[in-house]
Design a protein around this motif. Structure first.
Motif, mmCIF file in Angstrom:
data_model
loop_
_atom_site.group_PDB
_atom_site.id
_atom_site.type_symbol
_atom_site.label_atom_id
_atom_site.label_comp_id
_atom_site.label_asym_id
_atom_site.label_seq_id
_atom_site.Cartn_x
_atom_site.Cartn_y
_atom_site.Cartn_z
ATOM 1 N N SER A 285 44.696 45.020 29.447
ATOM 2 C CA SER A 285 45.385 46.000 30.303
ATOM 3 C C SER A 285 46.468 45.313 31.133
ATOM 4 C CB SER A 285 44.429 46.737 31.233
ATOM 5 O OG SER A 285 43.714 47.688 30.533
ATOM 6 N N THR A 286 46.957 44.189 30.610
ATOM 7 C CA THR A 286 48.031 43.441 31.282
ATOM 8 C C THR A 286 47.614 43.050 32.703
ATOM 9 O OG1 THR A 286 49.474 44.815 29.918
ATOM 10 C CG2 THR A 286 50.576 43.412 31.487
ATOM 11 N N GLY A 287 46.324 42.789 32.869
ATOM 12 C CA GLY A 287 45.825 42.331 34.173
ATOM 13 C C GLY A 287 45.786 43.411 35.235
ATOM 14 N N GLN A 288 45.976 44.659 34.829
ATOM 15 C CA GLN A 288 46.078 45.734 35.813
ATOM 16 C C GLN A 288 44.739 46.463 35.994
ATOM 17 O OE1 GLN A 288 50.668 47.047 35.115
ATOM 18 N NE2 GLN A 288 49.252 47.402 33.450
ATOM 19 N N LYS A 289 43.715 45.692 36.326
ATOM 20 C CA LYS A 289 42.409 46.277 36.637
ATOM 21 C C LYS A 289 42.009 45.746 37.996
ATOM 22 C CE LYS A 289 40.652 46.005 31.894
ATOM 23 N NZ LYS A 289 39.539 45.571 31.043
ATOM 24 N N CYS A 290 41.327 46.550 38.781
ATOM 25 C CA CYS A 290 40.868 46.020 40.062
ATOM 26 C C CYS A 290 39.782 44.972 39.830
ATOM 27 C CB CYS A 290 40.388 47.132 40.975
ATOM 28 S SG CYS A 290 39.051 48.072 40.286
ATOM 29 N N THR A 291 39.168 45.001 38.653
ATOM 30 C CA THR A 291 38.134 44.014 38.317
ATOM 31 C C THR A 291 38.683 42.841 37.501
ATOM 32 O OG1 THR A 291 37.672 45.425 36.425
ATOM 33 C CG2 THR A 291 36.175 45.631 38.306
ATOM 34 N N ALA A 292 40.004 42.774 37.332
ATOM 35 C CA ALA A 292 40.587 41.713 36.489
ATOM 36 C C ALA A 292 40.306 40.325 37.059
ATOM 37 C CB ALA A 292 42.090 41.920 36.374
ATOM 38 N N THR A 293 40.090 39.359 36.169
ATOM 39 C CA THR A 293 39.920 37.966 36.596
ATOM 40 C C THR A 293 41.276 37.444 37.037
ATOM 41 O OG1 THR A 293 38.341 37.692 34.801
ATOM 42 C CG2 THR A 293 39.207 35.672 35.812
ATOM 43 N N SER A 294 41.360 36.909 38.251
ATOM 44 C CA SER A 294 42.650 36.313 38.631
ATOM 45 C C SER A 294 42.492 34.868 39.089
ATOM 46 C CB SER A 294 43.340 37.146 39.702
ATOM 47 O OG SER A 294 42.515 37.256 40.820
ATOM 48 N N ARG A 295 41.295 34.500 39.558
ATOM 49 C CA ARG A 295 41.069 33.093 39.948
ATOM 50 C C ARG A 295 40.077 32.473 38.967
ATOM 51 N NH1 ARG A 295 38.666 33.024 45.378
ATOM 52 N NH2 ARG A 295 37.789 35.046 44.790
ATOM 53 N N VAL A 296 40.469 31.359 38.380
ATOM 54 C CA VAL A 296 39.637 30.707 37.360
ATOM 55 C C VAL A 296 39.213 29.364 37.951
ATOM 56 C CG1 VAL A 296 39.524 30.007 34.954
ATOM 57 C CG2 VAL A 296 41.103 31.818 35.645
ATOM 58 N N ILE A 297 37.955 29.296 38.383
ATOM 59 C CA ILE A 297 37.483 28.141 39.153
ATOM 60 C C ILE A 297 36.638 27.284 38.210
ATOM 61 C CG2 ILE A 297 36.176 27.450 41.199
ATOM 62 C CD1 ILE A 297 36.850 30.235 42.394
ATOM 63 N N VAL A 298 37.147 26.080 37.896
ATOM 64 C CA VAL A 298 36.542 25.292 36.817
ATOM 65 C C VAL A 298 36.044 23.954 37.364
ATOM 66 C CG1 VAL A 298 36.901 24.432 34.463
ATOM 67 C CG2 VAL A 298 38.308 26.306 35.325
ATOM 68 N N VAL A 299 34.786 23.644 37.039
ATOM 69 C CA VAL A 299 34.220 22.364 37.478
ATOM 70 C C VAL A 299 34.899 21.224 36.688
ATOM 71 C CG1 VAL A 299 32.080 21.011 37.590
ATOM 72 C CG2 VAL A 299 32.074 23.436 38.246
ATOM 73 N N LYS A 300 35.157 20.107 37.411
ATOM 74 C CA LYS A 300 36.051 19.059 36.887
ATOM 75 C C LYS A 300 35.620 18.491 35.518
ATOM 76 C CE LYS A 300 34.090 15.103 39.321
ATOM 77 N NZ LYS A 300 33.260 15.165 40.440
#
Ligand SMILES: NC(=O)C1=CN([C@@H]2O[C@H](COP(=O)(O)OP(=O)(O)OC[C@H]3O[C@@H](n4cnc5c(N)ncnc54)[C@H](OP(=O)(O)O)[C@@H]3O)[C@@H](O)[C@H]2O)C=CC1
Ligand SMILES: O=C(O)CCC(=O)C(=O)O
Length: 489
Positions: A285-300
Motif C-alpha cells: 500500500s506504498t507504506g500508507q497504513k497506520c500500521t505500516a512498519t517504519s522503524r526497523v530496529i536490528v540487533v548488531k
C-alpha cells in the motif's frame, strides 16, 4: 470544463435514501494518482446545508431503526455483504484508480469489507447484556444496551472500504443511524460502497453519505448537536480537533490516528522471513497504513546480513500503475502525500542518515504523470531524527542498529505513538519480554506490523488513539451505552 470532465461519471451525496447533488450543484474532481490527468469521477463539494439534510434524515429515521430486532438489522447487512461480494471487481478497480493501491490489494480489501459486514450482521443475534444477582431477592437486575442515536463517521482514504465498513457496520447493527463523511480522495469508491447498502434495501435515512471538505463537513459533524457519537480515523492533528469539538459538547468520540511502528530483528531471528515481513509491512500500500512498519530496529549481530538482503529484495520491487499485473508498489495517493514523502527523504539526508536505496521519482517516462516515489531505505538512523519520530505515510524504511534486545525495546518505545509493533526472534524469552514491555495496542511475534483481524480489538496506546478499541466485539463499547435495569414486581 474540459472534454474529460464532461465525459467523467458523476457521483452524488446519499441523503434520506436518495442520490442528491450538493446544494448549488457544486462539484470537484477525483483524480487518478497514477496519472494526474485522468479524472476518475466528478464528486460533490457539499456545504453545511447538505450536512443539515443528512443529519435531519438520520435523526428522523433512528427510532424506527433501533426498534427493529437485531436479527432484522443483521439481515440487511448480510444482503449488503452479498451485493458487495458480487461487486468486488468494480469496487476494487475504483479504489485502485482513486488512491493507487494495487488491484489485488484493492480487491482483497473489498473482500475484507464483505467479511466485516458479515461479522457484524451476525452480531445482531448475540447477547447484549448480563443478568446480575440483585441484593433484593424479589428483583430482576440486568444490563442491556442502547444505541447512541446518530453516529458521525469520518473516514480516511488509505483503506476506503475496510475502515468505513468497520465503523458503519457496528454503528448500524447496534441500532444507530449514521452520517458518513468519506475522504474526498476516495469519494467514488465510497459511492460504490453506499450503493450496496441502498440496493440491500436499508430504510431511508438510516445511512447517509455527504462528500465535501474535511473542514466543512468533517468539522460540521464534530460540532453538530444532533450527532451523538463520532468515530474518526486519520491524522493526529485532525483527530485531536475532532475529539476536542466532541468533548466540548459532551458527545462520545473515538479516534484512531497515526503510528510509527517498529519491527525488531533479534540476533536469533530467521533473517529471510524478517526481510519479507519488513518489506510487506513497510511497503505494501506504498507504506500508507497506520500500521505500516517504519522503524526497523536490528540487533548488531545480524545487521549487515539483514541490510544487504533487504536492499537486494527491495530493488526487485516493481513500482507502477496499480492496475498493471506486474506492479508491486503503486503511487502515493495524492500529490500532497508524495511531496510529504519526498520532504521527509530530504530531511533524513539533512539530519545525517544515509540513503542506501530509492527515495526518488522513478525515471520511467510512463510514470511521469503519477505520484510515484521509489521505496527508500535509510541507514545510520538515530532515534531522535524526524524520520524515526514522525509519521511519514510512505515507502520509507529507517534502519536503526542496536546492541541487544533490551536496547531495541527501549528505542521501539521511544516515540509518542503506540499503535503496532513486531519482533522476529526464535527465543521465547525475547518474545515474552517484547509482549510485556512494548507500549503498543497491537504486538505481533514473527509477523509483520500490519494486518488486523476483524474479530479482534484494534487500537493504539499513547497518541495513536483515544484509547478506545474498534473491531471485534470491542466495537459495542463505543456504539452503545450500557443501561442497568432493576425491576421489582
Ligand atoms: N491513521 C490512518 O489510518 C491515517 C493517517 N493519516 C495521516 O494523516 C496524514 C494526512 O492525511 P489526510 O488525508 O490529510 O488526513 P486527515 O486527517 O486530514 O483526513 C482524514 C479524514 O478527516 C477529514 N478531515 C480533514 N480535515 C478535517 C477537519 N478539520 N475536521 C474533521 N474532519 C476532517 C478528511 O476529509 P478530506 O478527505 O475531505 O480532507 C478525511 O475524511 C497522512 O500523511 C498520515 O500521516 C491519513 C489517513 C489515514
Ligand atoms: O493493518 C491494517 O490492516 C489496518 C491498518 C489501518 O487501520 C490503517 O492504516 O488505518
Amino acid at each position: 470544463m474540459n472534454d474529460m470532465t464532461q465525459t467523467s461519471p458523476v457521483y452524488d451525496n446519499y441523503i434520506n435514501g436518495e442520490w442528491k447533488s450538493a446544494e448549488g450543484g457544486r462539484t470537484q474532481k477525483s483524480i487518478n494518482p497514477a496519472n494526474k490527468n485522468e479524472i476518475v469521477g466528478i464528486i460533490p463539494d457539499s456545504s453545511k446545508q447538505d450536512l443539515e439534510k443528512a443529519v435531519a434524515a438520520a435523526k428522523t429515521s433512528r427510532l424506527a431503526w433501533r426498534k427493529l430486532a437485531g436479527a432484522q438489522r443483521g439481515n440487511l447487512l448480510f444482503k449488503a455483504a452479498d451485493i458487495m461480494e458480487n461487486r468486488i471487481n468494480e469496487i476494487g478497480e475504483a479504489m485502485t484508480l482513486e488512491m493507487g493501491k494495487t488491484l489485488p490489494e484493492a480487491k482483497g480489501e473489498t473482500a475484507r469489507g464483505v467479511a466485516i459486514l458479515r461479522y457484524y450482521a451476525g452480531e445482531g443475534m448475540r447477547k447484549i447484556g448480563d443478568v446480575i444477582p440483585s441484593s433484593d431477592a424479589d428483583a430482576f437486575l440486568y444490563t442491556t444496551r442502547s444505541p447512541l442515536g446518530t453516529v458521525g463517521v469520518i473516514s480516511p482514504w488509505n483503506f476506503p472500504v475496510a475502515i468505513p465498513i468497520w465503523k458503519l457496520a457496528p454503528a448500524l447493527i447496534y441500532g444507530n443511524s449514521v452520517v458518513w463523511k468519506p475522504a474526498t480522495e476516495t469519494a467514488v469508491t465510497a459511492a460504490k460502497v453506499m450503493q450496496c447498502f441502498h440496493d440491500a434495501g436499508l430504510p431511508a435515512g438510516v445511512l447517509n453519505m455527504v462528500v465535501g471538505s474535511g473542514s466543512v463537513i468533517g468539522q460540521g459533524i464534530a460540532e453538530h448537536a444532533d450527532i451523538n457519537g463520532i468515530t474518526f480515523t486519520g491524522s493526529n492533528a485532525v483527530g485531536q480537533a475532532v475529539g476536542q469539538a466532541a468533548l466540548a459538547r459532551g458527545a462520545k468520540y473515538q479516534l484512531e490516528m497515526g503510528g510509527k511502528n517498529p519491527i525488531i530483528i533479534a540476533a536469533d531471528a530467521d533473517v529471510d522471513l524478517a526481510v519479507e515481513a519488513t518489506i510487506s509491512g513497510g511497503l505494501r500500500s506504498t507504506g500508507q497504513k497506520c500500521t505500516a512498519t517504519s522503524r526497523v530496529i536490528v540487533v548488531k549481530d545480524v545487521y549487515e546480513e539483514f541490510k544487504s538482503k533487504l536492499i537486494q529484495k527491495v530493488a526487485e520491487l516493481k513500482v507502477g500503475n496499480g492496475l498493471d499485473a506486474q506492479t508491486w508498489l503503486g503511487p502515493c495517493a495524492n500529490e500532497k502525500q508524495m511531496e510529504t514523502v519526498i520532504s521527509y527523504i530530504r530531511k533524513g539526508v539533512d539530519e545525517g542518515a544515509v540513503l542506501l536505496h530509492g527515495g526518488t521519482r522513478p525515471t520511467d517516462r510512463a510514470l511521469s504523470d503519477g505520484f510515484y516515489v521509489t521505496p527508500a531505505i535509510f541507514d545510520k538512523v538515530t532515534s531522535k531524527m524526524a524520520i524515526a519520530q514522525e509519521e511519514i505515510f510512505g515507502p520509507v524504511l529507517a534502519l536503526i542498529e542496536v546492541n541487544d534486545i533490551q536496547e531495541a525495546i527501549e528505542l521501539a518505545n521511544d516515540t509518542t505513538y503506540g499503535l503496532s509493533a513486531s519482533i522476529y526472534t526464535r527465543n521465547i524469552g525475547n518474545a515474552l519480554q517484547f509482549v510485556q514491555d512494548m507500549e503498543a495496542g497491537l504486538v505481533r511475534v514473527n509477523a509483520e506490523t500490519a494486518g488486523v483481524e476483524l474479530q479482534a480489538p484494534f487500537g493504539g496506546m499513547k497518541q495513536s488513539s483515544s484509547h478506545s478499541r474498534e473491531q471485534g466485539q470491542a466495537a459495542i463499547e463505543f456504539y452503545t451505552s450500557i443501561k442497568t435495569v432493576f425491576i421489582k414486581p
